[in-house]
Design a protein around this motif. Structure first.
Motif, PDB file in Angstrom:
ATOM      1  N   HIS A 146      49.595  55.897   5.078  1.00  0.00           N
ATOM      2  CA  HIS A 146      49.667  55.154   3.821  1.00  0.00           C
ATOM      3  C   HIS A 146      50.822  54.155   3.927  1.00  0.00           C
ATOM      4  O   HIS A 146      51.575  54.176   4.917  1.00  0.00           O
TER       5      HIS A 146
ATOM      6  N   SER B 261      53.205  54.100   1.838  1.00  0.00           N
ATOM      7  CA  SER B 261      54.344  54.694   1.135  1.00  0.00           C
ATOM      8  C   SER B 261      55.634  54.804   1.962  1.00  0.00           C
ATOM      9  O   SER B 261      56.721  54.702   1.386  1.00  0.00           O
TER      10      SER B 261
ATOM     11  N   GLN C 267      58.428  52.615   1.111  1.00  0.00           N
ATOM     12  CA  GLN C 267      59.367  52.935   0.024  1.00  0.00           C
ATOM     13  C   GLN C 267      60.689  53.390   0.620  1.00  0.00           C
ATOM     14  O   GLN C 267      61.759  52.915   0.236  1.00  0.00           O
TER      15      GLN C 267
ATOM     16  N   ARG D 147      43.556  56.624   9.031  1.00  0.00           N
ATOM     17  CA  ARG D 147      43.233  58.046   8.858  1.00  0.00           C
ATOM     18  C   ARG D 147      42.093  58.401   9.808  1.00  0.00           C
ATOM     19  O   ARG D 147      41.185  57.588  10.021  1.00  0.00           O
TER      20      ARG D 147
ATOM     21  N   GLN E  90      46.212  49.061   2.316  1.00  0.00           N
ATOM     22  CA  GLN E  90      46.843  49.432   1.043  1.00  0.00           C
ATOM     23  C   GLN E  90      47.911  48.414   0.705  1.00  0.00           C
ATOM     24  O   GLN E  90      48.355  47.643   1.554  1.00  0.00           O
TER      25      GLN E  90
ATOM     26  N   GLU F 209      51.591  48.853  -1.185  1.00  0.00           N
ATOM     27  CA  GLU F 209      52.560  49.694  -1.866  1.00  0.00           C
ATOM     28  C   GLU F 209      53.387  48.829  -2.806  1.00  0.00           C
ATOM     29  O   GLU F 209      53.660  47.661  -2.514  1.00  0.00           O
TER      30      GLU F 209
ATOM     31  N   THR G  11      55.919  61.226  -6.160  1.00  0.00           N
ATOM     32  CA  THR G  11      56.131  60.756  -7.529  1.00  0.00           C
ATOM     33  C   THR G  11      56.051  61.927  -8.499  1.00  0.00           C
ATOM     34  O   THR G  11      55.314  62.885  -8.270  1.00  0.00           O
TER      35      THR G  11
ATOM     36  N   GLY H 276      46.989  54.835  -7.118  1.00  0.00           N
ATOM     37  CA  GLY H 276      47.815  55.976  -7.466  1.00  0.00           C
ATOM     38  C   GLY H 276      49.206  55.471  -7.795  1.00  0.00           C
ATOM     39  O   GLY H 276      49.643  54.448  -7.267  1.00  0.00           O
TER      40      GLY H 276
ATOM     41  N   ALA I 279      56.492  53.733  -8.508  1.00  0.00           N
ATOM     42  CA  ALA I 279      55.806  53.294  -7.290  1.00  0.00           C
ATOM     43  C   ALA I 279      54.310  53.317  -7.540  1.00  0.00           C
ATOM     44  O   ALA I 279      53.829  54.012  -8.434  1.00  0.00           O
ATOM     45  N   PHE I 280      53.613  52.514  -6.776  1.00  0.00           N
ATOM     46  CA  PHE I 280      52.153  52.549  -6.854  1.00  0.00           C
ATOM     47  C   PHE I 280      51.570  52.176  -5.500  1.00  0.00           C
ATOM     48  O   PHE I 280      52.226  51.507  -4.693  1.00  0.00           O
TER      49      PHE I 280
HETATM   50  N1  DAH Z   1      50.211  56.940  -0.777  1.00  0.00           N
HETATM   51  C1  DAH Z   1      49.119  57.324  -1.627  1.00  0.00           C
HETATM   52  C2  DAH Z   1      47.832  57.433  -0.816  1.00  0.00           C
HETATM   53  O1  DAH Z   1      47.781  56.932   0.258  1.00  0.00           O
HETATM   54  C3  DAH Z   1      48.916  56.305  -2.709  1.00  0.00           C
HETATM   55  C4  DAH Z   1      50.032  56.313  -3.701  1.00  0.00           C
HETATM   56  C5  DAH Z   1      49.987  57.162  -4.781  1.00  0.00           C
HETATM   57  C6  DAH Z   1      51.137  55.498  -3.538  1.00  0.00           C
HETATM   58  C7  DAH Z   1      50.999  57.189  -5.709  1.00  0.00           C
HETATM   59  C8  DAH Z   1      52.156  55.503  -4.465  1.00  0.00           C
HETATM   60  C9  DAH Z   1      52.072  56.371  -5.560  1.00  0.00           C
HETATM   61  O2  DAH Z   1      53.233  54.728  -4.358  1.00  0.00           O
HETATM   62  O3  DAH Z   1      53.080  56.371  -6.468  1.00  0.00           O
HETATM   63  O4  DAH Z   1      46.894  58.005  -1.286  1.00  0.00           O
END
Ligand code: DAH
Length: 342
Positions: free
Chosen positions: A172, A174, A177, A198, A212, A214, A255, A286, A309-310
């Motif tokens: 991901h 993430s 971050q 993946r 993705q 982030e 989170t 997410g 975060a998202f």
């Molecule tokens: N990293 C998660 C995934 O790959 C997606 C995600 C969810 C990122 C919530 C975020 C978060 O920053 O707050 O499914």
């Protein structure tokens, strides 16, 4: 005298032929034949020795005179022929710029690229900065710092491409971050678009490589209302003023609290249709408040700072935006798909 007659004959014949020549190549040949080392005039000069000594100077002078005269005539004719040949070549090479040609094929940006550019424009407009990082990532960033400790099920080798015990293809975006928090000081406002991996089989909704984006905000007094406001602004900017967001409680280790975010289905405007499976909503990302544990692991004082975060799945956005039903179409590189998007 025989020799002078021959000289006149050579001169007359050369002159006649010269007048009929149409190419510089033919002229060269004539020059060699008459004036060349083994040419007709040269042969005459060599024959001077057979004449009486008193005749030699006059005959020799006459041969030289004819030689010079023919040489001059040939030069003049050569210039003429060269000019004509150039003219002809230019005529042949003329390009008719008015002739209709087939249109060149113009490329088009890939749907993922288009969506990525839109997302970047949307979020940089709100003050976010684009940050990028490695796709071959340390386990430490991809999992550990995201509060996914050893033995966490998300680390299952069935989902993750392990290079060795410590190195993975990021699963991901993430880990960006952690990279942001470890290298920057709050206020932090970043987005990180990129490829993730993946170990999935390819089918209509899965691919081992996907994209993705982030998002991360860390500052004093950041609340869930800021998250909601930011994502609402994103939804309206990308899909129109009548689109709103819905937060559903969820779980992510990094989170707390966490939410999955749906947008009003843009096909039916929330009424319910096949695309949104009659729910009126489409799941797009997410999100959540950055887990204080993650803040602390990344060197941020969680008593002073908070963050949200998202993570947005770009394939889903692109497929929805362009009405693409099968994810494989995004990766097959069929130019006909791109042609439709131009
Ligand atoms: N990293 C998660 C995934 O790959 C997606 C995600 C969810 C990122 C919530 C975020 C978060 O920053 O707050 O499914």
């Amino acid at each position: 005298m025989a020799m002078l007659e021959t000289l006149q004959t050579i001169k007359r014949q050369a002159e006649e032929q010269l007048a009929t020549l149409t190419s510089t190549a033919a002229l060269d040949a004539l020059r060699v034949r008459v004036l060349g080392k083994k040419g007709e005039l040269t042969a005459l000069l060599k024959g001077l020795g057979q004449l009486a000594p008193e005749e030699r100077p006059t005959v020799g002078a006459q041969i030289n005179e004819v030689h010079a005269w023919l040489n001059e005539r040939m030069d003049a004719h050569l210039a003429l022929l060269q000019a004509r040949e150039r003219e002809l070549a230019l005529q042949m090479e003329t390009i008719d710029v008015t002739e209709p040609r087939p249109m060149p094929k113009i490329g088009a940006a890939h749907p993922i690229t288009l969506v990525m550019h839109e997302l970047i424009e949307c979020f940089t407009g709100m003050g976010f900065e684009v940050m990028q990082g490695p796709e071959v990532e340390l386990d430490h960033y991809n999992f550990e710092l995201m509060n996914l400790p050893k033995n966490h099920p998300a680390r299952d080798a069935q989902d993750t491409f392990y290079m060795d015990d410590n190195i993975v293809l990021r699963t991901h975006t993430s880990p960006m971050q952690a990279r942001a928090m470890l290298t920057r000081k709050p206020p932090i406002r970043i987005i990180c678009p990129g490829r993730v991996y993946r170990a999935d089989e390819v089918d209509a909704t899965h691919s081992p490589v996907f994209h993705q984006m982030e998002g991360l905000v860390v500052d004093e007094h950041v609340t869930m209302a800021d998250l909601r406001g930011t994502l609402d602004a994103f939804a309206k900017k990308m899909y129109g003023e009548d689109v709103s967001t819905r937060f559903r409680p969820s779980f992510f280790p990094f989170t707390e609290p966490s939410a999955e975010v749906d947008l009003t289905c843009s096909s039916c405007h929330g009424k319910g249709c096949r695309i949104c499976k009659e729910t009126g909503w489409i799941e797009v990302l997410g999100s959540g408040m950055v887990n204080p544990k993650v803040l602390e692991m990344c060197g941020i004082d969680s008593t002073r700072y908070s963050g949200f975060a998202f993570g947005i799945g770009m394939e889903r956005l692109a497929m929805r935006r362009f009405g693409i039903r099968d994810m494989r179409l995004l990766y097959e590189g069929d130019a006909r798909l791109l042609g439709q998007l131009r």
